[in-house]
Design a protein around this motif. Structure first.
Motif, PDB file in Angstrom:
ATOM      1  N   SER A   1       0.826  -1.210   0.000  1.00  0.00           N
ATOM      2  CA  SER A   1       0.000   0.000   0.000  1.00  0.00           C
ATOM      3  C   SER A   1       0.860   1.259   0.000  1.00  0.00           C
ATOM      4  O   SER A   1       0.482   2.292  -0.564  1.00  0.00           O
ATOM      5  N   ARG A   2       2.043   1.177   0.656  1.00  0.00           N
ATOM      6  CA  ARG A   2       2.925   2.344   0.685  1.00  0.00           C
ATOM      7  C   ARG A   2       3.675   2.537  -0.627  1.00  0.00           C
ATOM      8  O   ARG A   2       4.314   3.569  -0.833  1.00  0.00           O
TER       9      ARG A   2
ATOM     10  N   THR B   1       2.471   3.168  -3.389  1.00  0.00           N
ATOM     11  CA  THR B   1       1.829   4.258  -4.138  1.00  0.00           C
ATOM     12  C   THR B   1       1.737   5.533  -3.311  1.00  0.00           C
ATOM     13  O   THR B   1       1.018   6.470  -3.693  1.00  0.00           O
ATOM     14  N   ASN B   2       2.456   5.583  -2.165  1.00  0.00           N
ATOM     15  CA  ASN B   2       2.425   6.769  -1.306  1.00  0.00           C
ATOM     16  C   ASN B   2       3.670   7.620  -1.528  1.00  0.00           C
ATOM     17  O   ASN B   2       4.765   7.101  -1.781  1.00  0.00           O
TER      18      ASN B   2
ATOM     19  N   LYS C   1       2.947   7.717  -9.282  1.00  0.00           N
ATOM     20  CA  LYS C   1       3.705   8.111  -8.089  1.00  0.00           C
ATOM     21  C   LYS C   1       5.190   8.227  -8.404  1.00  0.00           C
ATOM     22  O   LYS C   1       5.854   9.198  -7.998  1.00  0.00           O
TER      23      LYS C   1
ATOM     24  N   ASN D   1      -1.506   9.528  -1.396  1.00  0.00           N
ATOM     25  CA  ASN D   1      -1.656   8.206  -1.991  1.00  0.00           C
ATOM     26  C   ASN D   1      -2.112   8.358  -3.442  1.00  0.00           C
ATOM     27  O   ASN D   1      -3.071   9.075  -3.734  1.00  0.00           O
TER      28      ASN D   1
END
Length: 203
Positions: free
Chosen positions: A139-140, A142-143, A177, A170
């Motif tokens: 999940s991170r 794309t942060n 990203k 996000n």
């Protein structure tokens, strides 16, 4: 030759001597008879005493035998009672030991099952933690974390003394990203006098 026959009459002294001899002879017979009677009485008394002693001895032996038999019977009864009581106590102790051993076996079995279940839970927890870490890492991906944004620019300022907080952005796509963060690294971006910095989200 003619025999001389003494036809003289006895005198008083002769009569006295004869009477004394007769009395002495009678007293001797009486003394002998008395001695014989006394010895017979003694023998009879000894015989009676012997009979009484024998009877007393027999009675004493019977009484002693009866007392010993009664004492032995009482002692045997007491020993049997004590043995019965001791046997009952031993049975109770054996029963308690069996119950304690059964409870210990149950606890050991429960501990074995609980330990196995705990090991299984720890393995599952480790697996879930690894999956969670992997999901968080994914999940991170794309942060983007942005540093240097002044407090109050995008949200109310919580505390004037606190340092500026970072902002996590996000993106829906990993490629977008990556493009944005690489372009941000190539040039300076400012908000007022504050220079912003862009980085991956490692937390």
């Amino acid at each position: 030759m003619t025999e001389k026959i003494d036809n003289e009459a006895p005198t008083g002294d002769d009569v006295s001597d004869a009477s004394a001899k007769a009395n002495g002879s009678e007293r001797g017979r009486d003394s002998t008879e008395a001695s014989q009677l006394s010895l017979k009485d003694i023998i009879e008394q000894i015989s009676c005493l012997n009979t009484e002693l024998t009877a007393s001895w027999v009675t004493f032996k019977e009484d002693l035998r009866r007392e010993m038999r009664d004492d032995f019977a009482q002692f045997t009864m007491q020993m049997e009672q004590q043995l019965a009581s001791t046997s009952l106590k031993l049975q109770e102790h054996d029963q308690k030991l069996d119950e304690a051993a059964a409870r210990i076996d149950e606890q050991e079995n429960w501990l074995a099952v609980a330990n196995e279940a705990l090991q299984q839970l720890l393995m599952e927890h480790k697996t879930l933690q690894e999956k969670l870490n992997d999901l968080e890492s994914r999940s991170r991906r794309t942060n983007v974390r942005i540093y240097g944004v002044p407090e109050g620019a995008l949200a109310p300022k919580p505390n004037s003394a606190a340092p500026p907080r970072s902002i996590v952005v996000n993106f829906l796509q990993y490629r977008v990203k990556e493009t944005i963060i690489r372009n941000a690294w190539k040039k300076k971006i400012k908000i007022g006098d504050n220079t912003l910095s862009f980085d991956y989200d490692y937390t």
